[in-house]
Design an enzyme around this catalytic site. Structure first.
Site, PDB file in Angstrom:
ATOM      1  N   GLY A 247       0.774  -1.228   0.000  1.00 31.32           N
ATOM      2  CA  GLY A 247       0.000   0.000   0.000  1.00 31.32           C
ATOM      3  C   GLY A 247       0.804   1.276   0.000  1.00 31.32           C
ATOM      4  O   GLY A 247       1.811   1.412  -0.696  1.00 31.32           O
TER       5      GLY A 247
ATOM      6  N   ASN B  94       3.478   5.288   8.714  1.00 33.18           N
ATOM      7  CA  ASN B  94       2.428   4.771   7.843  1.00 33.18           C
ATOM      8  C   ASN B  94       1.750   3.522   8.393  1.00 33.18           C
ATOM      9  O   ASN B  94       0.581   3.274   8.087  1.00 33.18           O
ATOM     10  CB  ASN B  94       3.030   4.455   6.467  1.00 33.18           C
TER      11      ASN B  94
ATOM     12  N   TYR C  79     -11.544   2.925  14.672  1.00 33.40           N
ATOM     13  CA  TYR C  79     -10.587   3.337  13.646  1.00 33.40           C
ATOM     14  C   TYR C  79     -10.576   4.855  13.511  1.00 33.40           C
ATOM     15  O   TYR C  79      -9.509   5.489  13.529  1.00 33.40           O
ATOM     16  CB  TYR C  79     -10.928   2.692  12.302  1.00 33.40           C
TER      17      TYR C  79
END
Length: 254
Positions: free
Chosen positions: A13, A84, A150
């Site tokens: 990703g 990240n 989240y």
């Protein structure tokens, strides 16, 4: 000028795309992540000697500290940190959510980010230069059903980035929070525990962001003059925007 860049979650990703982009531009990259084979494949595909594969789980505080203090001399002075590593798990409402999944998101998205930042920040401050880039999410500002924990972890990333800016005022160290919207990577595949059909349905009929789009934004903010700091960068594909206020209405006559 070439830099040394430390990227977490570089096995797929955004992280992989960011690591590739920096290496191809001639920068030294510490590519960290949990999957050794993917890191070694990445390093082999880049110009020789520019990518250092580092097997690391950011949730392991001791391992993070050991990894940072043990970096080879050529990679030890990190100029750019890309926080990240992160994940979303599940899409159930809070009353049915899996508490173990909540804890895994907190351990990775919050505690992992804090640990890596704390390990690398003193060196940046001592050298009077550096850039911390945190990968947040539009979910930090714009809630959606099932985004409960989240979204909350990414709200932490947003506020932590702002407070880092306050602490680092006058040090020469920059901080940027990048908040992508809908982006097609392994994100949904992880969220839905490998269910490819369910993951693909998220992007059906749209043109989402790509990992390369986000990598390009990272290159842009780090390439600006040293006196310029992009505090927050929210990025959505043109096929995504905000919804109207949600209003629950009882059926008439009830």
């Amino acid at each position: 000028m070439s830099h040394t860049v430390f990227v977490t979650g570089a096995t797929s990703g955004f992280g992989e795309a960011i690591a590739r982009r920096f290496a191809l531009a001639g920068h030294r990259v510490v590519a960290s992540g949990r999957r050794r084979n993917r890191l070694e494949t990445l390093a082999a595909a880049m110009p020789a000697g520019l990518v250092l594969p580092l097997v690391l789980d950011v949730r392991d505080r001791d391992a993070v500290e050991t990894a940072v203090t043990g970096l080879p001399e050529d990679f030890s002075e990190v100029d750019v940190l890309i926080n990240n590593a992160g994940l979303a798990l599940g899409l159930e409402p809070a009353q049915r959510a899996d508490l173990d999944e909540w804890e895994e998101m907190v351990d990775t998205n919050i505690k992992g980010l804090m640990g890596v930042t704390r390990a690398l920040l003193p060196g940046m401050v001592a050298r009077g230069r550096g850039h911390v880039i945190n990968l947040g999410s539009v979910a930090a500002s714009w809630p959606y059903p099932g985004g409960n924990c989240y979204g909350a972890t990414k709200a932490f990333v947003q506020q932590f980035s702002r407070n880092l800016r306050s602490d680092l005022l006058g040090t020469g160290v920059r901080v940027t929070n990048i908040e992508p919207g809908m982006a097609e990577t392994e994100f949904s595949l992880v969220r839905f525990k490998g269910n490819a059909d369910q993951a693909a349905a998220v992007y059906s009929g749209t043109r989402p962001l790509t990992a390369e789009d986000i990598a390009e934004s990272v290159i842009w903010v780090t390439g600006l003059p040293a006196h310029v700091n992009i505090n927050n960068l929210e990025i959505m594909p043109t096929d995504q925007a905000w919804g109207p206020f949600a209003v629950h209405r009882e059926p008439q006559g009830k």
